[in-house]
Structures are given as structure tokens and as C-alpha cells.
Design a protein around this motif. Structure first.
Motif, PDB file in Angstrom:
ATOM      1  N   ARG A  28       2.529 -91.758  52.757  1.00 13.34           N
ATOM      2  CA  ARG A  28       2.019 -90.399  52.927  1.00 13.34           C
ATOM      3  C   ARG A  28       3.140 -89.394  52.693  1.00 13.34           C
ATOM      4  O   ARG A  28       4.239 -89.554  53.210  1.00 13.34           O
ATOM      5  N   ILE A  29       2.858 -88.368  51.932  1.00 19.67           N
ATOM      6  CA  ILE A  29       3.792 -87.272  51.702  1.00 19.67           C
ATOM      7  C   ILE A  29       3.194 -86.034  52.373  1.00 19.67           C
ATOM      8  O   ILE A  29       2.122 -85.580  51.995  1.00 19.67           O
ATOM      9  N   ILE A  30       3.893 -85.503  53.372  1.00 16.82           N
ATOM     10  CA  ILE A  30       3.411 -84.332  54.112  1.00 16.82           C
ATOM     11  C   ILE A  30       3.836 -83.072  53.355  1.00 16.82           C
ATOM     12  O   ILE A  30       4.935 -83.019  52.808  1.00 16.82           O
ATOM     13  N   ASP A  31       2.978 -82.058  53.318  1.00 14.33           N
ATOM     14  CA  ASP A  31       3.284 -80.840  52.573  1.00 14.33           C
ATOM     15  C   ASP A  31       4.487 -80.106  53.147  1.00 14.33           C
ATOM     16  O   ASP A  31       5.407 -79.735  52.425  1.00 14.33           O
ATOM     17  N   ILE A  32       4.468 -79.861  54.457  1.00 10.57           N
ATOM     18  CA  ILE A  32       5.565 -79.140  55.113  1.00 10.57           C
ATOM     19  C   ILE A  32       5.948 -79.897  56.377  1.00 10.57           C
ATOM     20  O   ILE A  32       5.082 -80.307  57.157  1.00 10.57           O
ATOM     21  N   LEU A  33       7.246 -80.054  56.579  1.00 13.37           N
ATOM     22  CA  LEU A  33       7.755 -80.670  57.794  1.00 13.37           C
ATOM     23  C   LEU A  33       8.663 -79.664  58.486  1.00 13.37           C
ATOM     24  O   LEU A  33       9.604 -79.145  57.878  1.00 13.37           O
ATOM     25  N   LEU A  34       8.350 -79.363  59.746  1.00 12.43           N
ATOM     26  CA  LEU A  34       9.157 -78.454  60.551  1.00 12.43           C
ATOM     27  C   LEU A  34       9.934 -79.259  61.575  1.00 12.43           C
ATOM     28  O   LEU A  34       9.420 -80.239  62.136  1.00 12.43           O
ATOM     29  N   TYR A  35      11.181 -78.821  61.840  1.00 10.99           N
ATOM     30  CA  TYR A  35      12.045 -79.527  62.787  1.00 10.99           C
ATOM     31  C   TYR A  35      12.840 -78.506  63.593  1.00 10.99           C
ATOM     32  O   TYR A  35      13.374 -77.544  63.043  1.00 10.99           O
ATOM     33  N   ARG A  36      12.882 -78.722  64.910  1.00 12.36           N
ATOM     34  CA  ARG A  36      13.692 -77.870  65.787  1.00 12.36           C
ATOM     35  C   ARG A  36      13.943 -78.621  67.086  1.00 12.36           C
ATOM     36  O   ARG A  36      13.015 -79.088  67.730  1.00 12.36           O
ATOM     37  N   ASN A  37      15.211 -78.745  67.467  1.00 13.62           N
ATOM     38  CA  ASN A  37      15.597 -79.364  68.750  1.00 13.62           C
ATOM     39  C   ASN A  37      14.894 -80.703  69.003  1.00 13.62           C
ATOM     40  O   ASN A  37      14.292 -80.912  70.049  1.00 13.62           O
TER      41      ASN A  37
END
Length: 155
Positions: A42-51
Motif C-alpha cells: 500500500r502506498i499512502i498519499d500523505i503521511l504526517l509525523y510529529r513527536n
């Protein structure tokens, strides 16, 4: 091609908010994340990362009616098996009301407006609120969440 433009507009909307409030969210496009229900990578469109917290975002745009409902239902099933919290951000007149309702009431779908290449929220900024909650951002004191019914505008 309109799918990539919509994805990029969602990314830009999040980037502007991130920059305006100095939130420290890292944003990546097209990242591998687990497997689809058909056992394909699976390829996710947007990946967000924080802490050490992650949020995956699938972006779906359908400007005219067609078979989008099938793709959206498959995407909904994918979200349920993703190893991190994942949402579906969608827009377009081609998405039938019953599919919109299914996505929203599932807790995975968030509808936005997509006009002139820009993403805007429909009233209260539900997308930004969901991102804040999932990434552990204290959103109670943020002006955009205290303005009932007003949109956060890209500036």
C-alpha cells in the motif's frame, strides 16, 4: 492527474497551517504503509509525523460521476487495516451522497471543498482538528478552532 492535483492541494493546505502555527509536522508524499486488502503493497498519499505520532491521509477527488464509489469503499476497507490512524479526505461533485455519508459516519472520511486548485474546509475546520487530535497537538487555544463556523483560509 486531477487526483495528484487534489493530493498536492491537501498537502499545501496542511503545510500552510503547519507553517502559520509552527507545529513541527513533517509531511511526506507517496509512502509505503502496510498492505492493501488484496495483499499488495500500500502506498499512502500523505503521511504526517510529529513527536512519534503518525497519521496517514488518503486523498480522493471525483469531479464527475462514475465508479469512484468502488474506489472509495476499497479505500475505506484499507484504512481499517492500516497500522497507523488513517483518514480519507475527499471532494468532488461526482461522489454520491450515500457514499459521502458512509465515509463520514465511518469516522474515516472528511469532506472538504476543492475550488480553483485550493482546499478549503466546509465551515468548521474538521480536517485540521482531526490532524491536531491524532498528532497530539493542543488545539484548544488555537484561534482557528474557536471561530465557530468560520473557515481557516490559506494565507
Amino acid at each position: 492527474m486531477s487526483g495528484n492535483k487534489f493530493r498536492n492541494a491537501v498537502k499545501e493546505y496542511i503545510e500552510n497551517w503547519n507553517r502559520n502555527y509552527n507545529l513541527g509536522i513533517k509531511i511526506k508524499l507517496e509512502q509505503p504503509l502496510g498492505y492493501r486488502f488484496l495483499n499488495n503493497l500500500r502506498i499512502i498519499d500523505i503521511l504526517l509525523y510529529r513527536n512519534n505520532r503518525f497519521l496517514g491521509i488518503e486523498c480522493k477527488y471525483q469531479g464527475v460521476s462514475g465508479t469512484a464509489y468502488q474506489k472509495l469503499i476499497y479505500t475505506l476497507e484499507d484504512c481499517k487495516t492500516t497500522p497507523i490512524p488513517t483518514i480519507i479526505v475527499f471532494a468532488g461533485n461526482g461522489i454520491k451522497e450515500d457514499v459521502k455519508s458512509k465515509l463520514i459516519t465511518s469516522g474515516y472520511g472528511i469532506e472538504v471543498l476543492y475550488e480553483d486548485g485550493l482546499v478549503k474546509e466546509k465551515g468548521f475546520p474538521v480536517l485540521l482538528q482531526r490532524i491536531a487530535i491524532e498528532l497530539g497537538i493542543d488545539w484548544f487555544d488555537m484561534d482557528i478552532f474557536n471561530k465557530k463556523g468560520e473557515r481557516y483560509e490559506n494565507s
